[in-house]
Design a protein around this motif. Structure first.
Motif, mmCIF file in Angstrom:
data_model
loop_
_atom_site.group_PDB
_atom_site.id
_atom_site.type_symbol
_atom_site.label_atom_id
_atom_site.label_comp_id
_atom_site.label_asym_id
_atom_site.label_seq_id
_atom_site.Cartn_x
_atom_site.Cartn_y
_atom_site.Cartn_z
ATOM 1 N N SER A 52 0.793 -1.225 0.142
ATOM 2 C CA SER A 52 0.066 -0.105 0.074
ATOM 3 C C SER A 52 1.003 1.277 -0.124
ATOM 4 C CB SER A 52 -0.895 0.074 1.217
ATOM 5 O OG SER A 52 -1.565 1.189 1.363
ATOM 6 N N ASP A 53 0.252 2.295 -0.655
ATOM 7 C CA ASP A 53 1.130 3.528 -0.520
ATOM 8 C C ASP A 53 0.694 4.456 0.590
ATOM 9 O OD1 ASP A 53 2.663 3.170 -2.703
ATOM 10 O OD2 ASP A 53 1.311 3.988 -4.300
ATOM 11 N N ASP A 54 -0.107 3.866 1.349
ATOM 12 C CA ASP A 54 -0.601 4.646 2.598
ATOM 13 C C ASP A 54 0.290 4.608 3.474
ATOM 14 O OD1 ASP A 54 -3.253 4.875 1.460
ATOM 15 O OD2 ASP A 54 -4.062 3.260 2.658
ATOM 16 N N ILE A 55 0.665 5.925 3.834
ATOM 17 C CA ILE A 55 1.698 6.211 5.089
ATOM 18 C C ILE A 55 1.103 6.604 6.291
ATOM 19 C CG2 ILE A 55 3.515 7.661 5.641
ATOM 20 C CD1 ILE A 55 3.602 8.950 2.396
ATOM 21 N N THR A 56 1.659 5.480 7.419
ATOM 22 C CA THR A 56 1.398 6.111 8.471
ATOM 23 C C THR A 56 2.565 6.286 9.352
ATOM 24 O OG1 THR A 56 1.846 3.391 9.125
ATOM 25 C CG2 THR A 56 -0.537 4.035 8.642
ATOM 26 N N ILE A 104 5.133 2.280 5.200
ATOM 27 C CA ILE A 104 4.409 1.894 4.079
ATOM 28 C C ILE A 104 4.113 0.616 4.046
ATOM 29 C CG2 ILE A 104 4.032 2.100 1.532
ATOM 30 C CD1 ILE A 104 5.510 4.833 1.597
ATOM 31 N N LYS A 147 7.835 10.119 -2.245
ATOM 32 C CA LYS A 147 6.404 9.354 -2.089
ATOM 33 C C LYS A 147 5.615 10.149 -0.988
ATOM 34 C CE LYS A 147 7.338 4.717 -3.628
ATOM 35 N NZ LYS A 147 6.439 4.763 -4.738
#
Length: 104
Positions: free
Chosen positions: A2-6, A20, A51
């Protein structure tokens, strides 16, 4: 992946960490002393550059500092200092008696 950054604070390591897809993508190291948090180093893994990882770390870390309300920021890290210069809405967090990394 996933490209979702936490981004989360990892106080036991004195840093904010970005992930990521569960993989450590970058971090910003800090030092806490009295009423200030000094950001000393930010690093993004080369495979995650471009990113938005560094910006996500900076925004999350500074939002966290703002929500605490009891800390001022010393931007010794050149990345955090430059990010703050581009985001004047966060300038009120910066400790006024300290210079940024850019001016040192």
């Amino acid at each position: 992946m996933s490209d979702d950054i936490t981004v989360q604070n990892a106080p036991d390591r004195s840093r904010y960490e970005a992930r990521i897809g569960g993989v450590l993508a970058g971090f910003s190291q800090y030092q806490l002393a009295d009423d200030r948090i000094t950001f000393v180093h930010t690093e993004v893994d080369t495979k995650f550059e471009g990113k938005g990882v560094g910006s996500a770390i900076a925004r999350h870390a500074l939002d966290d500092v703002r929500s605490r309300g009891d800390l001022t920021v010393v931007p010794s890290c050149p990345f955090i200092a430059a990010w703050l210069d581009k985001h004047p809405d966060y300038q009120s967090l910066v400790r006024q008696d300290e210079g940024s990394a850019k001016s040192q």
